[in-house]
Scaffold this active site. Sequence first.
Site, PDB file in Angstrom:
ATOM      1  N   GLU A 432       0.840  -1.218   0.000  1.00  0.00           N
ATOM      2  CA  GLU A 432       0.000   0.000   0.000  1.00  0.00           C
ATOM      3  C   GLU A 432       0.869   1.261   0.000  1.00  0.00           C
ATOM      4  O   GLU A 432       0.466   2.292   0.546  1.00  0.00           O
ATOM      5  CB  GLU A 432      -0.935   0.028   1.205  1.00  0.00           C
ATOM      6  CG  GLU A 432      -2.238  -0.649   0.990  1.00  0.00           C
ATOM      7  CD  GLU A 432      -2.903  -0.266  -0.304  1.00  0.00           C
ATOM      8  OE1 GLU A 432      -3.359  -1.183  -1.001  1.00  0.00           O
ATOM      9  OE2 GLU A 432      -2.956   0.921  -0.663  1.00  0.00           O
TER      10      GLU A 432
HETATM   11  C1  LIG Z   1       2.919  -9.607   0.514  1.00  0.00           C
HETATM   12  C2  LIG Z   1       2.571  -8.537  -0.462  1.00  0.00           C
HETATM   13  C3  LIG Z   1       1.243  -8.290  -0.752  1.00  0.00           C
HETATM   14  C4  LIG Z   1       0.907  -7.317  -1.704  1.00  0.00           C
HETATM   15  N1  LIG Z   1      -0.415  -7.148  -2.054  1.00  0.00           N
HETATM   16  C5  LIG Z   1      -0.705  -6.377  -3.152  1.00  0.00           C
HETATM   17  C6  LIG Z   1      -2.029  -6.366  -3.703  1.00  0.00           C
HETATM   18  O1  LIG Z   1      -2.955  -7.007  -3.171  1.00  0.00           O
HETATM   19  N2  LIG Z   1      -2.246  -5.645  -4.815  1.00  0.00           N
HETATM   20  C7  LIG Z   1      -1.259  -4.932  -5.435  1.00  0.00           C
HETATM   21  O2  LIG Z   1      -1.543  -4.316  -6.457  1.00  0.00           O
HETATM   22  N3  LIG Z   1       0.009  -4.908  -4.929  1.00  0.00           N
HETATM   23  C8  LIG Z   1       0.299  -5.627  -3.821  1.00  0.00           C
HETATM   24  N4  LIG Z   1       1.585  -5.650  -3.323  1.00  0.00           N
HETATM   25  C9  LIG Z   1       2.598  -4.827  -3.963  1.00  0.00           C
HETATM   26  C10 LIG Z   1       3.059  -3.684  -3.086  1.00  0.00           C
HETATM   27  O3  LIG Z   1       2.067  -2.697  -3.003  1.00  0.00           O
HETATM   28  C11 LIG Z   1       4.389  -3.181  -3.668  1.00  0.00           C
HETATM   29  O4  LIG Z   1       5.363  -4.171  -3.380  1.00  0.00           O
HETATM   30  C12 LIG Z   1       4.785  -1.847  -3.101  1.00  0.00           C
HETATM   31  O5  LIG Z   1       3.930  -0.828  -3.547  1.00  0.00           O
HETATM   32  C13 LIG Z   1       6.232  -1.459  -3.468  1.00  0.00           C
HETATM   33  O6  LIG Z   1       6.480  -1.641  -4.825  1.00  0.00           O
HETATM   34  P1  LIG Z   1       7.751  -2.488  -5.285  1.00  0.00           P
HETATM   35  O7  LIG Z   1       7.743  -3.773  -4.539  1.00  0.00           O
HETATM   36  O8  LIG Z   1       7.748  -2.576  -6.751  1.00  0.00           O
HETATM   37  O9  LIG Z   1       8.993  -1.679  -4.777  1.00  0.00           O
HETATM   38  P2  LIG Z   1       9.709  -0.479  -5.562  1.00  0.00           P
HETATM   39  O10 LIG Z   1       8.687   0.473  -6.078  1.00  0.00           O
HETATM   40  O11 LIG Z   1      10.670  -1.055  -6.530  1.00  0.00           O
HETATM   41  O12 LIG Z   1      10.499   0.226  -4.376  1.00  0.00           O
HETATM   42  C14 LIG Z   1      11.785  -0.217  -3.905  1.00  0.00           C
HETATM   43  C15 LIG Z   1      12.324   0.831  -2.947  1.00  0.00           C
HETATM   44  O13 LIG Z   1      12.481   2.076  -3.636  1.00  0.00           O
HETATM   45  C16 LIG Z   1      11.763   3.107  -2.976  1.00  0.00           C
HETATM   46  N5  LIG Z   1      11.194   4.019  -3.962  1.00  0.00           N
HETATM   47  C17 LIG Z   1      10.564   3.720  -5.119  1.00  0.00           C
HETATM   48  N6  LIG Z   1      10.198   4.832  -5.756  1.00  0.00           N
HETATM   49  C18 LIG Z   1      10.564   5.869  -4.993  1.00  0.00           C
HETATM   50  C19 LIG Z   1      10.454   7.290  -5.089  1.00  0.00           C
HETATM   51  N7  LIG Z   1       9.837   7.872  -6.104  1.00  0.00           N
HETATM   52  N8  LIG Z   1      10.975   8.044  -4.098  1.00  0.00           N
HETATM   53  C20 LIG Z   1      11.560   7.486  -3.028  1.00  0.00           C
HETATM   54  N9  LIG Z   1      11.695   6.161  -2.882  1.00  0.00           N
HETATM   55  C21 LIG Z   1      11.204   5.354  -3.838  1.00  0.00           C
HETATM   56  C22 LIG Z   1      10.691   2.396  -2.155  1.00  0.00           C
HETATM   57  O14 LIG Z   1      10.296   3.168  -1.040  1.00  0.00           O
HETATM   58  C23 LIG Z   1      11.420   1.116  -1.771  1.00  0.00           C
HETATM   59  O15 LIG Z   1      12.196   1.345  -0.625  1.00  0.00           O
HETATM   60  C24 LIG Z   1       1.925  -6.571  -2.337  1.00  0.00           C
HETATM   61  C25 LIG Z   1       3.273  -6.806  -2.016  1.00  0.00           C
HETATM   62  C26 LIG Z   1       3.600  -7.790  -1.120  1.00  0.00           C
HETATM   63  C27 LIG Z   1       5.053  -8.073  -0.864  1.00  0.00           C
END
Ligand SMILES: Cc1cc2nc3c(=O)[nH]c(=O)nc-3n(C[C@H](O)[C@H](O)[C@H](O)COP(=O)(O)OP(=O)(O)OC[C@H]3O[C@@H](n4cnc5c(N)ncnc54)[C@H](O)[C@@H]3O)c2cc1C
Length: 589
Positions: A432
């Site tokens: 989220e």
């Molecule tokens: C168990 C689990 C359940 C989930 N459930 C759902 C679901 O039901 N539906 C759904 O759609 N998604 C779901 N997700 C996805 C989740 O919302 C994402 O993993 C989350 O939003 C982060 O995206 P990412 O993993 O691609 O990380 P990334 O976006 O790659 O981020 C990696 C790091 O970079 C940082 N970062 C990225 N962009 C920026 C920026 N612009 N400025 C500063 N820092 C930044 C982040 O804070 C983080 O520390 C789930 C994930 C997990 C692990």
Amino acid sequence: MSYIHPYQDAEFVLRHLVGFDALCSAAGLEDANMELAVAVLEEAGKMGSEVLAPLNRSGDLAGVSLGDKGVQEAAGFKEAYQQFAESGWLSLGVETEFGGQNLPNVLNTAVNEIWQSANISFALCPMLSMGAMESIGHHASHALQSTYLPKMASGEWTGTMNLTEPDAGSDLAAVKSRAVPNGDHYLISGQKIFITWGDHQMTDNIVHLVLARLPDAPPGVKGISLFVVPKFLLDAAGNPGERNHAHCLSLEHKLGIHASPTCVMEFKDAVGYIVGEPNKGLPYMFTMMNHARQAVGLQGLSISERAYQQAKAYAKERLQGTRRDGSRIPIIQHPDVRRMLMLMKSSTEAMRAFALVAAAETDRAKYAADAEAQARHAARVELYTPIVKGWLTELSQEMTYLNIQTWGGMGFIEESGAAQHYRDARILTIYEGTTGIQALDFIGRKTLSDQGAALALLLQDMQATVGRLQASAYPDASVVEGLSAAVARGVLARQWLLDNAAADAHLAGSVSVNFLMLFGYLAGGWLMAEAGMQAQAQAAAGEGDANYLGSKRITTRFYCEHLLPRTGMHFNAMQAGSASIMDLPEDQF
Ligand SMILES: Cc1cc2nc3c(=O)[nH]c(=O)nc-3n(C[C@H](O)[C@H](O)[C@H](O)COP(=O)(O)OP(=O)(O)OC[C@H]3O[C@@H](n4cnc5c(N)ncnc54)[C@H](O)[C@@H]3O)c2cc1C
């Protein structure tokens, strides 16, 4: 390990900090009142401790699996879900028109605390259904609403949220899934990852909300649309019929929340129905995200409460150290163990106060008597949401850590259950929107974009509390002085940001998490001081439960002495600006 809902504190917050009865005097909420809220919480408490909590550990051990029929949830979950749905728990906040009970969001939030404490993996399923209902309820056509909402409100069908793709996580502008018009519907194709409860056997249908792009959509966030994609298409009578092409391809193996299936979902020309207008999917999804972000913040409170209950039970029975008379000492009598328990107790009380006060703002906005009040409360919802999500979930990491620390070596052993809470809590600062994303939202969209106007109003409310503390001659000087100093720091931090942000492109991003955490601890202190004043007044008048009121005075004092000073640490780090964060050349990392 058992779970008991802390009725007394939830009731106190609803009654005195939220002003639940006054809230329910608004047109549209007349059927609700404090008496009803207490009865609902008691029933929910039974469901949580007797039905959901016993499945928490077994679900963690069993996990979920993928077979020919799709995802198989852990043993006992289906029966628990049926009981949960039949008891009407999904329909609490839904409009009566769609089979709901139209109770205030804040009461639903207080009830959700129970589900999330009892069994966070299980509770994710109704949490996502509620978020999906929120989005459909706000933005979908009446036809889609009347087709899907009653079945979701009754719990017969669950809901999911399909945003994330391999290249689109925090950056949803990169969503690639496609939606091609095809008569009265669209054909959706693409892969979504990390989809919570994306498949299971607990209900005979699942309603996926999916973000995708139309063929002529503009690039970026302005070209994303939102679709309802059911697992089973509906026949002429509205019952699940033909299987839609929306399947779980695989399940993730995770650090925690083992009983909550996290699915890779494949959509291959799946039939979908557009929600609202084309290319407005992201703002629509934000309706759900505000709801979901506060709900994930609440998970931070819930798991902290569960961890605290475990820690205090163990601390009362574990004997270490010997008195002069030879008797052994329960570890709860060691000052450092008490410090940890006090950190947990006072933090969970502050989190509960803030989560419920924030949830009530949604009701105040929805049921406002005029446009000015509506705008004021809606702005407060926007301001509070990233703090609820960011601060509560970050604190939950420390609280679940402290539980393990209180248990000592046994905490590290899975059998104790303390380790599960620690593992389960770890996702909360990530999904989220990570803490980093919440902090950017708070500092950018919620503060800099209105030149700190909404935040200034919040600070005025906090200053009013300081004024009342001083005028009431509140007996605990550290509360009066602690809050007064912390609010002054909040005022300075806001002004420092407004004065310095424009000159340095990296400043806001560098200081944002410290800014968010500062306001989190401050909001907690503000509401604890309000609670302390209320407890003091009641105790002086000889009203209420003297034990509880006395304890509230002490947790308030502890919070102001031990947690509020963290605002100083965050402010100091903020004032260092971006230099030492940005100076190191990339190849030196
Ligand atoms: C168990 C689990 C359940 C989930 N459930 C759902 C679901 O039901 N539906 C759904 O759609 N998604 C779901 N997700 C996805 C989740 O919302 C994402 O993993 C989350 O939003 C982060 O995206 P990412 O993993 O691609 O990380 P990334 O976006 O790659 O981020 C990696 C790091 O970079 C940082 N970062 C990225 N962009 C920026 C920026 N612009 N400025 C500063 N820092 C930044 C982040 O804070 C983080 O520390 C789930 C994930 C997990 C692990």
